[in-house]
Structure formats: structure tokens, C-alpha cells
Design a protein around this motif. Sequence first.
Motif, PDB file in Angstrom:
ATOM      1  N   ARG A   1      14.006  -3.105  12.984  1.00 19.93           N
ATOM      2  CA  ARG A   1      14.343  -4.426  13.527  1.00 19.93           C
ATOM      3  C   ARG A   1      13.530  -5.568  12.929  1.00 19.93           C
ATOM      4  NH1 ARG A   1      15.083  -0.528  17.076  1.00 19.93           N
ATOM      5  NH2 ARG A   1      16.927  -0.619  18.405  1.00 19.93           N
ATOM      6  N   LEU A   2      12.745  -5.309  11.876  1.00 18.14           N
ATOM      7  CA  LEU A   2      11.943  -6.374  11.265  1.00 18.14           C
ATOM      8  C   LEU A   2      12.844  -7.474  10.725  1.00 18.14           C
ATOM      9  CD1 LEU A   2       9.077  -4.584   9.333  1.00 18.14           C
ATOM     10  CD2 LEU A   2       8.883  -6.068  11.297  1.00 18.14           C
TER      11      LEU A   2
ATOM     12  N   ILE B   1      14.232   6.762  12.327  1.00 19.20           N
ATOM     13  CA  ILE B   1      13.577   5.600  11.740  1.00 19.20           C
ATOM     14  C   ILE B   1      12.712   4.938  12.804  1.00 19.20           C
ATOM     15  CG2 ILE B   1      15.501   4.016  12.258  1.00 19.20           C
ATOM     16  CD1 ILE B   1      14.887   2.700   9.533  1.00 19.20           C
ATOM     17  N   ASN B   2      11.615   4.351  12.357  1.00 16.74           N
ATOM     18  CA  ASN B   2      10.730   3.640  13.277  1.00 16.74           C
ATOM     19  C   ASN B   2      11.465   2.429  13.829  1.00 16.74           C
ATOM     20  OD1 ASN B   2       8.654   1.864  14.321  1.00 16.74           O
ATOM     21  ND2 ASN B   2       7.193   3.168  13.264  1.00 16.74           N
TER      22      ASN B   2
ATOM     23  N   LEU C   1      18.730   2.502  21.021  1.00 15.87           N
ATOM     24  CA  LEU C   1      17.968   2.617  19.777  1.00 15.87           C
ATOM     25  C   LEU C   1      18.780   2.212  18.549  1.00 15.87           C
ATOM     26  CD1 LEU C   1      16.075   5.962  20.434  1.00 15.87           C
ATOM     27  CD2 LEU C   1      15.214   3.645  20.634  1.00 15.87           C
ATOM     28  N   GLN C   2      20.119   2.241  18.633  1.00 11.76           N
ATOM     29  CA  GLN C   2      20.944   1.915  17.463  1.00 11.76           C
ATOM     30  C   GLN C   2      21.302   0.435  17.398  1.00 11.76           C
ATOM     31  OE1 GLN C   2      23.357   4.617  15.809  1.00 11.76           O
ATOM     32  NE2 GLN C   2      21.785   6.101  16.182  1.00 11.76           N
ATOM     33  N   THR C   3      21.023  -0.319  18.452  1.00  4.17           N
ATOM     34  CA  THR C   3      21.356  -1.742  18.470  1.00  4.17           C
ATOM     35  C   THR C   3      20.211  -2.537  17.870  1.00  4.17           C
ATOM     36  OG1 THR C   3      22.536  -1.313  20.525  1.00  4.17           O
ATOM     37  CG2 THR C   3      22.155  -3.608  19.959  1.00  4.17           C
ATOM     38  N   ILE C   4      20.500  -3.262  16.781  1.00  2.00           N
ATOM     39  CA  ILE C   4      19.439  -4.023  16.117  1.00  2.00           C
ATOM     40  C   ILE C   4      19.041  -5.233  16.954  1.00  2.00           C
ATOM     41  CG2 ILE C   4      18.840  -5.310  14.021  1.00  2.00           C
ATOM     42  CD1 ILE C   4      20.684  -3.495  12.496  1.00  2.00           C
TER      43      ILE C   4
ATOM     44  N   ASP D   1      10.084  -1.662  22.241  1.00  2.00           N
ATOM     45  CA  ASP D   1       8.661  -1.416  22.027  1.00  2.00           C
ATOM     46  C   ASP D   1       8.481   0.084  21.829  1.00  2.00           C
ATOM     47  OD1 ASP D   1       8.012  -4.081  22.305  1.00  2.00           O
ATOM     48  OD2 ASP D   1       7.634  -3.915  24.451  1.00  2.00           O
ATOM     49  N   TYR D   2       7.721   0.460  20.775  1.00  2.50           N
ATOM     50  CA  TYR D   2       7.625   1.867  20.399  1.00  2.50           C
ATOM     51  C   TYR D   2       6.173   2.236  20.125  1.00  2.50           C
ATOM     52  CZ  TYR D   2       7.915   5.913  17.263  1.00  2.50           C
ATOM     53  OH  TYR D   2       7.735   7.126  16.671  1.00  2.50           O
TER      54      TYR D   2
END
Length: 199
Positions: free
Chosen positions: A11-12, A5-6, A167-170, A175-176
Motif C-alpha cells: 500500500r505504499l 506480500i507485506n 488484505l486485497q483492498t489497496i 496495520d501489520y
Amino acid sequence: MGQNINPLGFRLGTTQSHHSLWFAQPKITLRVYKKIKNKKLYQELYSKRIDVIQVIIYMGFQKLLIESRPKRIEELQMNVQKELNCVNRKLNITITRITNPYGHPTILAEFIAGQLKNRVSFRKAMKKAIELTEQTDTKGIQVQIAGRLDGKEIARVEWIREGRVPLQTIGAKIDYCSYTVRTIYGVLGIKIWIFPDKK
């Protein structure tokens, strides 16, 4: 197969918001009214700002634009005016400098793409990008390149990570950037995850 997932979409609403807000011409009044509840203030802002278009350009290396050709800013202003078709409106272009350019994944991806186009080994390019990022305030970085690496017949994925990239921590702001580069061997995909040190 893994379902990736992006990181921005994941995280939006928690630690990140959208990078860009787009709106069409008829919806300007609606967007402004949503942000400003006071009707009198809304009418004043709308009447003042309808004839001005503000364009902000964020640059990592501002010297390249200003020192090489001073006419470039004027050419840029003419091109933007033609593109936006703003004959009766005033156009303000401001250039702001990014303080840590190599702390942004897009600038790093463009750096790696330039190295790959110059036929530098992908491992050297990834290691150099990580060295440049270590000079900025980051807790971790992960770089991934996929495609026909070094001209091999079978495409593969290679990645390297330095530091911590959760990457799994909300709750962690990541930055991606995903970037494609066309080389003589074919198209390569570059993905960069940066975990900035936000204090």
C-alpha cells in the motif's frame, strides 16, 4: 505455495507511507533541501538545527517508565548520547503517550509473546489479544502464530480472525506486525493484521 506480500509495501504511495526515514550524515543537507524549496528558509533551519538532536519515544504505558524509576530517563539519555556520539550537540528526548496502545500490532505482539513465554496456551493468548483490541476503535483483527505450538513435534500455523480484514483492498489501511518469540520449545512467529476504524 502462496505468495504473501507485506501489507505496508503493498500500500505504499496510496494509503500508507514508510514508518521510518533513515539518512546518513552527509545527506542531511540534501534531504532538508528536498523538503524546503525556499533557499533562505533552508539556510536558517540548517544553521539553527545542526547542533540539536531530537529523539521522540512513543510509549504505550508511560507510567511504567516514570513511576518505577525516575532515574531511567536520565540513564536513557546517557545511553543515547553514547550511542549517537553527540558530544558537541544538544540532545532533546521527549516521551509521547500512545492513546490506544492495544490498537497497535507491535504492542499486541509483545503481549502475546509474553503470554507464550509464561507457557499460556496459544489459543488463550490469541483470544485475549482480540478481546483487548475490541476495546479500541478497530473494524477487524487477524492473529496468526506459527511454529511448534504447545510443544508439538511438528510445526503448524494457527490463526484467528474477528471482524473484517480486507488484505486485497489497496484502499484499506492495514496495520501489520511480524514478531518472533523464543520459547523453551523453539522459535514461534507471530503475525498481526489490524484494520483500524479511521473516520
